[in-house]
Every structure is written in structure tokens, then in C-alpha cells.
Design an enzyme around this catalytic site. Structure first.
Site, PDB file in Angstrom:
ATOM      1  N   TYR A  52       0.812  -1.201   0.000  1.00 40.70           N
ATOM      2  CA  TYR A  52       0.000   0.000   0.000  1.00 40.70           C
ATOM      3  C   TYR A  52       0.848   1.253   0.000  1.00 40.70           C
ATOM      4  CZ  TYR A  52      -4.107  -2.703   0.145  1.00 40.70           C
ATOM      5  OH  TYR A  52      -5.098  -3.553  -0.214  1.00 40.70           O
ATOM      6  N   GLN A  87     -13.407 -21.163 -11.011  1.00 35.84           N
ATOM      7  CA  GLN A  87     -12.131 -21.805 -10.684  1.00 35.84           C
ATOM      8  C   GLN A  87     -12.308 -23.301 -10.806  1.00 35.84           C
ATOM      9  OE1 GLN A  87      -9.896 -21.315  -7.122  1.00 35.84           O
ATOM     10  NE2 GLN A  87      -9.609 -19.113  -7.416  1.00 35.84           N
ATOM     11  N   LYS A  95      10.924 -32.539 -10.487  1.00 33.46           N
ATOM     12  CA  LYS A  95      11.997 -32.784  -9.529  1.00 33.46           C
ATOM     13  C   LYS A  95      12.738 -34.064  -9.841  1.00 33.46           C
ATOM     14  CE  LYS A  95      11.466 -30.650  -4.999  1.00 33.46           C
ATOM     15  NZ  LYS A  95      10.826 -30.793  -3.698  1.00 33.46           N
ATOM     16  N   GLU A 140      11.015 -22.088 -12.510  1.00 38.07           N
ATOM     17  CA  GLU A 140      10.848 -23.186 -13.451  1.00 38.07           C
ATOM     18  C   GLU A 140       9.453 -23.109 -14.074  1.00 38.07           C
ATOM     19  OE1 GLU A 140      10.714 -27.158 -11.856  1.00 38.07           O
ATOM     20  OE2 GLU A 140       9.888 -27.811 -13.789  1.00 38.07           O
TER      21      GLU A 140
END
Lengths: 375, 375, 375, 375
Positions: free
Chosen positions: C117, C226, C266, C344
Site C-alpha cells: 500500500y 475456478q 523434480k 521453473e
């Protein structure tokens, strides 16, 4: 005489600006001016007061009570003058004398917001702000609800105001749904953050769409469009906007009545050497003035000299009066950098009365650029 | 008996006013009174409390709990009285006893706003304010959204109130779109700044248009019209407003039941020498009273004396009772300058019950000015 | 490069969380996760930061001005990158680079609300929150007006924010009328508590009903849904939501692009041993990964290795780029636990340009799970 | 087990009340109770806590976290109980266990508003208030916009709350236009002062009109009606309200399940000697209980004893369970004066499961007062 001063955010904000501008305000090319957004998107940025930053301090309000440095003005257009008002489009908002001045700071006292409130005269001024988008740093913003609301909040915070009279959406955004834009504008009005909303540089079809969406969802339609209008830029203002005014009541506030400095009474006939033209970042302006088109326009300006002399006024006064002749034009924004310029420009009000249809025809004939209207 | 006091802004505001008024309130001629606006547009102006400034202090509320100086009043119209209420038009707002008193400050204690709130009795009063426009200094304002909102904000600030019960738009404005007016009124109601809105001195067609626009856009229609009504001014109230009441529920609050002082019981038959008539700025009032029409009206007033004596009341009481006889009238605004006047006027409530159709016919016959209705 | 960070309530809230999560965010089974609600319904509860509590700290915003620890990121995706934006559905809200990162706290600085802010950069972030219901302690709540409003108030108080950009209703509620839900969402938007509202895990028919109710009552329709979307969960996102996008403009924000950890770079080919898998409460996740389906999916992931190597990227980058290929997808939520993971994942943006129709076809063929669409 | 406590204004307000009530709450006769308004219209009045003033302190909330004095309650209806919820009409608001308790202060700790907020548990309670009108001092008020808004403001100030969950309009007002009532209710909801609005003691046709007006003007319809319902008052609840529930979703909250004390388990068969009956001002109640009708009803109560014994419960529990059997009933308001009464009444929840159609028929047959329905 009382003069309503359109206090744009830039006027009120940057009173301590270091680089004084004395030329035209709009950014050229219709594109997203690279510098425009810097002062908006990044208030802490050091470059905010740069040449294109639109940071234009405003003169002290010139109303009867508040005028202090305008003895001469009082003389030329005193209380005795029969004052006329025009409404902002078909809205009830009236603007005094059809002129909204955006005064630059050259010898003119600054607009002191605190004082304005102390005197309880807020109602005498029309204070506007604009929602900008499209600059480099603001590409992602557009006229989303988020940007309209946050943009206005930001303006109000910077202005230290609770609300503005008119909030303008600068440039239409094909990627934001019109419903979202009109809902957001209605929201800020319903929140009391603005009293009216308007468009700036929108096409007639886009304004009509905004109106139509407002009717469809019972939202608040735009009150006016801000458009460029001068002797050499007539098409939109003379062919498209009158229809909008008559059909849906959207009025016009026009800017750049002196064609970005091409029309100037400083040198009455000499090629103008605008002070902005000497600043590096206003090279575009210099280029424009010195382009083929620019040179042709300056020749036309010289052609108008006899008419101006006939009316006992300067070419600049004639040009401003010419802008004011249409009833669809609610207000003409002046941009001046000192008291003399302001007073000279205000003199256009006296010229307006002398601008007979015959004179208008003469000017049309000289210019030879009357746009074709559908009527 | 409990009496609702209509506390107009002027009542609450200028308790320390120096020049006491004892005459009629409205500005004559229907035009834009030159002084009316000075107290609104320019609160710091020295002339704000001038004769026409509508600055009328109000008496301490006369409700059972709050009355302190009205022992006599209690006597004449005590708790035992069968209290009647009328609704404000077809709205749910009720006014006690059909009388809203606008009391002047002559020996009557002032209305103490702070105390009112301390006692939690806000709900017992109806507090109104008006949006004025049209005065010399306010020509540019009109009933624009800007002026309605800022005007009301200004009133509330001066009144030190969070809201008023009714906000009136004084005189219609042909230059402001009705949609803008109704949207602005709906806005101030939705913001909680007012509970109802009404019109004042509007024509029936304009009120109907406001109603129609409210229906079209799902906005809030006006609740009532404030109109002049007395023995010698009957046309609008008897021919136009009843239709509005029956068709769209808009009620009437009437003012000047004593015809701007022409009807007076002070001198029962003598040519009235109103105290306002002795003040220079009320010359118009003196002129009116002493005009041909004024003299004829005073003769008529004397003709009513026998009926008044028959009913055991004064001509003033008879005249007020006569105003109250129509169901379309929500409330009659009294204007009194001292306790005796207030109590005398309130006596009209007892007269009302005796005002048989026969008596009303007699008065009609005496006056000879019954307007032609369409029915 | 500027990256918009979707700061969910959980991100901002629990910066001091003790247990660092590094796996998928959504609660499995589609049911009412027992732990989900504990942090919402009972903020004072000690178990609020438990494994399933969605308490994920967020990295410092990565915008040009604010980045401090991401020199490497600047290198890989610096200012020179041609930045692209997508709108949130057909709304005007734009998200930078189609990626909204939900970054975990591993070596990355925390998101400092106060600083945000101070720098006036609120407009650069999209901050969302969700209204949860359905947990054990919240069975009685549902998507009632009461719960939507109080839930959002609670979120804002915990976040110490005045408003969020998007408020999501998590899971539809057959027991609350759609009118009540849409009215409540419109209410919080009109109150300025949220700028947009969206759905999460709703069916296409339910979203369509919300839209339809919004149109019926002139309320504000949802802006986006969503939904889970990755290589192994394609049906809803590829068959139902595109239609919603094209017909009513509702966009999709997708989550879990790496299939709850099944797709990981990974170990490039080894069975993933997610760190969440080692925490007791994430046993369900471990079980899922080690289930028959999970094992089959990991085989598929290995099949994608050649394509990834061909494009010079990891399987994770390929999978994220694959999610981004549809225009109906406004944004893909990333979930990372450290700077390397974030960088990544952001590399997927470069892969997107290389994802030719030919490559997409290859992947389809390898996966063999393309859902049947109606078209 | 968690119990939602309906905290009416009276509950929260008068914790320090001196005269403890232990009988029924509603004012008899359906008329305007003379004392009802004194506590509302005149909060400073000394008589505000008089017998009919509805000033009933409430017990400490009995939710799992907040219970302190209800060990026994936990035993009889602990967490293991399968909790059921009903929605408030067809709205999304749910009430736990179909019982909203209005507990009196007899050995039960007081409801501590401050603590409630400290614990962030506002969302677990349903707090309501009522707009009263019609008392002697409030005859002039009615359900005007003014009274609804000011009445609610007054309640909130007395309650020291920012909003209530439901605001009820007590008794319909034929003199206030339905549009004004529904607009005012929508206003207070849009202002955030209430989440829902309901009616109390309205006729079915009036509720339907409110719904219809809400639909006409796109306002918010009422969510529920508060109605008296018990073994001896069945007509409205069984013939009219189910139709409203099925057609427009308006649910019912019923009060007085024990018929103003006629049904009591204290004395199982003896003529009840309610403690209210010993207070002078509750003479009306004593009269009612000892009237012919009252005596007949007490005989009926004794007839129910065998069924109660069969189900292993008290007559009071049976009566409450009987009220709960209809799905159109959202909630039954209990009125208890001590922990034992509360716990006994809550026992009705266990009885409900045993209330087979066969048993309901038996009760119908015993009562012999089943109203004729149109179906």
C-alpha cells in the site's frame, strides 16, 4: 463575470511542478502516450512531472469573490456582461460562459483547494478527472471495473477530494465489455465519488453503445464526450456528435481550440515557435507544426487575419468563438499559460455575438474543409 | 396533544437571526426571488438573514414531553383531544393533526436540536429542507444532479443533521432532464440523506412526469407537492392536485393559509398593517395588500366574519379549518410569530369538526371564486 | 517481466505458519474437507495452520519495482519479453502472462501488505478470497446471504483489507436459492467489498443459472469459474467451460496444473515422493499418488519426457504450457514452494510459443484421454 | 450439540431487568399492546421494563465452545446427536435443530454481546429485531419508511450492533403503501443494517402482496412470517402459510408452542399457575387460562398425557415436537425461564423422530380441531 474553471486532476495536483508547459495538452497520434501514464500509474515515480505528464497547475479561480489578479479581466468582462450558460449535453449541469479554462501557471496564482472549501464554493467549480489506460505500464489495465474504481480512488486521494463532478474514461477499450464499464461508472456515481461520467476520444458508435447498455440495465448513461475540435479538425465534431446530442443528449466538451498551438495570436502571421517546440520531448509537436500539413494550416491561419481584423479581434479569439458557435458544444476547454492568454481567450465571448452566419460561411469558404454531413 | 413541527432548514438554522419576521414566507411573483438564494448560495454573505431570506426560527417542540412554555396550549388542546392523523399523500408518513407549524420566534423558546437527539425524539418531528435555485447568484445551477446533491449536503451541514425527512425541489427546471432530477433524488434517498422527496410549486404535468420517469427507471417517485392554498388562491389545489392524489398518491402540503397576511384575526376587519409591511424590503407585500385585489380580498374577509362568529372562532381559524377540509391535503403549514398566534391557529382543529357541508357552501357562495373542475 | 500474483487470503494471512507445504492445494474427494473450514470458521483455533488449512505464505511481488531476490528470474524472463495479457473471461480484468502464482515461502521474501500500500501498487495485484462452507462446523451455513456477507467481512478483517478483487463462492449450494446467492454477491460488490465475483467447483448448469438469475433481476453475473485442470483431469474444462465462455463470457481460472504433484520435474521420471506425502495428514495424497490410477498417470508422465526434451523444457513446464493453450482459460494458478520452482514454472511461458498444434496432437495421442465434446 | 439462539432485541437489551418474566411473550388480543411501545418509542421512559415490555434477558449461548453452565444439556444432547438443519423458508439461512430459543434469565448466564464478538462467533447466532407500531404513543407512525428506518436505527443503537440478521415488521399497516414498506426494507438491507426481512402477524394476502410488489420493482421479498402456532391455534399455520411456502418460499417462524402457558409440563395435568399469572399486569393471561376456552384446552392437554407417556416425554415436549413436524416451519421459538425448562424443551427434538404419522393422527383425533385446507 464568473468563470467556471475545469479543474482537472493535473491542475490541482502538481502545483509545484518544475517544468512549465505552455503548449497543447493532448498526446499526439491517438495512441497510448508513453508518458501519460507515468504520473498516474506510479505516483512515486520521479519522472511523473516530465514533459508529457499533463501536470498543469491551474490559476486561482476567477469568480467574483475569489479573483485577485484579474483586474483587467473584470474590466473586459465584468459583472455587467449578460452571462449565458449552456448545459452539459442535455444534462442539468451548466457551465458558465461555455468556456472551461485550464490555466497554466505563468504569473497566475494557483488554485488553492483548501481555500475553495473554506469559502464553501465547491458548487461554483466543475472538477473533473480522467481514467487513463493504455500507457506502457498500464497495458494490462484497460477500462476494467478494477481500473476504473481504483483509478478514481487514486485520483481522489491525490486530489484530496471526496468526489469529482465528472469522471472521464479516456479512450474506449475494445477488450472490456461495455456492460462492465457502464456498471463501474454507475457504481462510482452511486458511491458518491463522481456526479456524472463522460467519455473522452470515444467513437460515436461506442458512445451509443454505452448509452444503449445503460438503458438495457437501467444504469447511468454518459453525459458528455471530450473531443478535439478546431478549424482543422472538424469531422467528428460536426458530423457525428451533433446526432448523439440530439438523439441521446450526450454533449461535447471540446479541447485544443487553437489546434495544438498552430493557431496563435502571439505572432499573428509568423510561423509559430511554440515554447513546447523547444523542449526535446515535444519534438513531435514541433514536427507536426513544421510538417507539410502544419505549414498549410499556418497559411490558412494567415488567410483568416482579414476577418479577425474586421471583427477587431485576434485569430485566436476568432477561432475560439468559431468553436463555440454550435449548440451541441457544452464547453470549450482553454489552455493558457498566463493571465494575458487567459484574458485574450476569454475575449472570444464578445466575438461570438458578432459571428454572423455570413461570417461563418466566409470562414468555411476560406478553410475549404467542411465535412460532409448525412443531413 | 402532540403537534408535529415541520422544521425547515431556515427554522433550525437562524436562531440568532436579528431581524424577526412576522409575515408571509413565500417570495412573490413566482419568479426567482433575489434574496432567497443569498442565504443558500453564500452562507457567509452578510445579507443572508435579510428580509426575504426565509430565516425563520422555530418554537420549541410542543410534544407532551418537550413542551415547556405552553401551559395554555395544553389547556386548549390537551391529551384528551381525539388525535387524528393524515398520511402524507398516499405515503405511510403521518402528520399529527394535519398541521405542520412553522413558528416564528416571538416569546417562544427555540428548537434545540441537541436536546431533541438527547431525548431520542427525532422520530416525532418531520424535518424538511428545500433545494432552491433560480436566484441571481444561482442561475447557473438549476436542478442538476450536482446542485441537488451539493445543495442537500450543504443544508445538512448547516443543520448539523445526518438526514432530513423530506427534501423538496423548489420550482421545476425545464432545462434539467426529469430523469436527472429523479435519479438525483433517488440517490440522496438511497444514501440515507433524506427519507422522502417532494416538489414545491411544480405544475401538475411536471409532477406527473416525475412520477412517470420514476416508474420507467424504477426510481423513487415524489411523495408530495408544496403549494400555496388559501381562500383567494384555489385553482391549482382544487382542480389539479386532487387528481394527482387519487391517481398517483402524491399528497399536498399547503402553505400560506392566511393569504400572506391578508386574512388576519388581529384586527378582525381593519385593513391589516402587517409588521412586515413596515419593513422596507417587504414593500411588495404592502403593495399587494393595498392593491385593488388586496382591498377586494379584505372586503371578502369581513364578509366571513358572521360565519366565524357563528362558529365561535376567528376568521383566521375559520380560514385554516377551511384549508384542512380536503382529504387530498396532507398538511397545512402554519406561520406564526408568537405563542398566541400558534395557539389561535391550532384552534382551527376544533373548528374543522363544525365545518359542515352547509357552512362550506356558504363560504363558497360568499367568495364566489370556486374554480371549475373537470369532474 | 511483471507477474501478477494472486494473493489468496491464505497467502496473506499465515506468513508465520510453521509447517511449510510443498504439494497440491485442493482438498481431495470433492467433499467438504474436514480441515478446510477450521481456519475459516474458527480463526482463534490452534489447529488453523494444520496441513490441510490452505495456509500458504506468498512470495514478495515480482513486479519490476518490487522484486528483490529474483535476479535469476529477471534473467530468464526480463523486461524484453513480449508481455501478453488475457482477460478474466470476457470481463475487462486482465491478468499478466496468464499465470497467477501462489508462491510458497522457501527463500522467497514474504508479501508485505503494508509495503504494497505504501507503494500504491494495489492495482498491480489481484487479491482474491473464497467463501467456504460445507465443513463439519459450517454445515449450517451454506451459501446464505448471511454466510456470504459475514464470510467476506471475516476475510477482509483477517486480511486487513478494505476489499478484494474477486470473491469466490466455493462449491454451489443446492439448499440456497440462486437468487439469494447472486443478490448477496451483488450486494458485496455494490458495497465496494469486492470488485468481481466468481464460482469455484460449480457445475456448468449452476453457473448458467447464476448468470440467468443475474439477468432476470439485473444483478451482477459471475466473472469466472475456478476449476481443476491438468493432463489427467480434462473433461469439465474442455467440454463444458468453453461453452460458458463463448455464450456468457464466464472465464476460467484453473488450478492444479501439475495434478496434485503427480506431474513433477523434480525427479523426472521417478515415482514422486512429494514432501506432502511424508506428512501424516497428507496420507490421502500419498495414497492417491500410489493408487493404481496414480501409478498409471506417472507412467504417462514418463511418456511425455521425449516431447519435453525435444522442446528443451521439463515435463512440468510442458504441462503448464499445455494448460495455457486454450483461450477460454484466463489464468492458471501455480503453486510453488520456492524460488526455483516458481522460476521453473514461469518458464512454461516460453514453452507455450513452441506448443504447435502438431505437438498438442502428439500429447493428445499419448494421453489418450481427450474428452468427447458436443461440437 | 449446537443451538442457535434467536437473540431478539429484548433479549440483548434488558439484561438488568428487575422483573423476571416466566410466561408467554406475545401481547394478547392481536391489538396494539399498550405497553409494547413504551420500551420502543421512549427508551428513556422509566416504565420501559414493565410487565408487557417484552424485556427478556437471554441465556449465554449454548454452542460447544461457549457453553459454561450446561453440563446436563451436553449430556442429553451432545455432539454425537445427528444434527439437522432447516432453512428459513426457501432462503439459504439455516437454523440449527429447528429451535430458536428465547431463554429467560433464571440461573442461566447472560448473553454477553461483547464476548460474542470477541470470539468471532456472530455468524453462529441469528439476531433479530422487530419494528413495532400501533401502540398509543406510536399511532402516528405506522410502517412508514421513516418509522421502519428510524425504528431499526434505534434498535441497533440500543443493541449496540451494526446489523441484525432479520428485521421483522410487526403487524401489517393498511395505511402505508406496500411499495413504501418493501422499498424501506430493501433499503435497510442494501445499507447493510439487516440481512433479511420478515413479517410478523401478517395475513397471507398481505405477505403475497409484499412478495408481488418486490417482484414488480425488483426489490427484496420477505423471507419469513412469524406466526403463533400451537395445538389450539392451527388455522393460519396449517391452511394459509404452507401455500406461501410452496409458492413463494416464505417460511414460518412460529411462537408460543405451549399456548401461552396453557400447555405446561410443570404440573402435568394440574391447572397451571403460571408465575406470570401472579403478576398483576398479566391478569389478562390468568383470565385467558381460566376462561371457558382455557379450561377446555387444559382438559385436552390432559388427554394428551397418555401419548406423552407412551413416547416417554412430557406434554410440553410432545407439543413442541408436534409444532416441528411440518417442513414449512423453519423454526419454533421457545420461551423458557431457566436451564431446566430449556433442556426439557430441547428434548422435543428426540421426540420428533418418534412422532409417526400414526401418532399425529391420534393427536388430531384427540384435539378435534384440524382446520379445513383447500387441498
Amino acid at each position: 463575470m464568473q468563470v467556471s474553471i475545469a479543474c482537472t486532476e493535473q491542475n490541482l495536483r502538481s502545483r509545484s511542478s518544475e517544468d512549465r508547459l505552455c503548449g497543447p495538452r493532448p498526446v499526439p497520434g491517438g495512441g497510448s502516450g508513453s508518458g501519460v501514464t507515468s504520473s498516474h500509474g506510479n505516483p512515486s515515480g520521479g519522472g511523473g512531472n516530465g514533459p508529457k505528464a499533463r501536470t498543469v497547475p491551474v490559476a486561482r479561480p476567477l469568480g467574483p469573490a475569489a479573483v485577485t489578479h484579474s483586474g483587467a479581466l473584470r474590466e473586459s468582462a465584468g459583472r455587467g456582461t449578460s452571462m449565458k450558460y449552456r448545459n452539459l449535453g442535455k444534462s442539468g449541469l451548466r457551465t458558465a460562459e461555455n468556456l472551461m479554462t485550464v490555466a497554466y501557471e505563468h504569473g497566475v496564482n494557483l488554485f488553492d483547494t483548501a481555500e475553495v472549501y473554506a469559502a464553501g464554493k465547491r458548487s461554483s467549480y466543475i472538477i473533473t478527472t480522467k481514467i487513463f489506460w493504455g500507457g506502457q505500464a498500464e497495458t494490462e489495465k484497460g477500462l476494467s471495473r478494477k481500473h476504473i474504481i481504483e483509478g478514481l480512488w487514486g485520483s481522489l486521494e491525490r486530489l484530496q477530494l471526496g468526489y469529482v463532478d465528472i469522471v472521464f474514461a479516456n479512450r474506449s477499450d475494445p477488450n472490456s465489455p461495455m456492460e462492465e464499464i457502464v456498471r463501474a461508472m454507475t457504481f462510482v456515481i452511486n458511491q458518491g465519488l463522481a456526479l456524472y461520467w463522460g467519455t473522452s476520444r470515444w467513437g460515436a458508435a461506442e458512445i451509443m453503445e454505452a448509452y444503449s447498455v445503460a438503458r438495457q440495465f437501467n444504469l447511468i448513461p454518459p453525459a458528455c464526450e471530450q473531443a478535439e475540435y478546431h478549424l482543422f479538425q472538424r469531422d467528428k465534431m460536426e458530423t457525428q456528435l451533433p446526432e448523439l446530442y440530439h438523439k441521446i443528449g450526450v454533449g461535447s466538451v471540446t479541447w485544443s481550440p487553437l489546434a495544438c498551438g498552430v493557431i496563435t495570436s502571439k505572432n499573428e502571421g509568423r510561423i509559430p515557435e511554440t515554447c513546447r517546440g523547444t523542449i526535446k520531448s515535444y519534438q513531435w509537436l514541433k514536427d507536426k507544426v513544421q510538417s507539410e500539413d502544419g505549414k498549410k494550416q499556418q497559411v490558412k491561419v494567415m488567410d483568416l487575419l482579414p476577418i479577425a481584423h474586421q471583427l477587431g479581434c485576434t485569430v485566436a479569439q476568432l477561432s475560439i468563438a468559431w468553436c463555440l458557435r454550435s449548440e451541441a458544444i457544452s464547453s470549450v476547454l482553454l489552455e493558457v499559460s498566463n493571465t494575458e492568454q487567459l484574458m485574450e481567450n476569454l475575449g472570444a465571448l464578445q466575438v461570438l455575438a458578432q459571428l454572423t452566419p455570413q461570417k461563418v460561411l466566409e470562414i468555411h469558404w476560406l478553410l475549404g474543409n467542411k465535412p460532409h454531413t448525412k443531413k
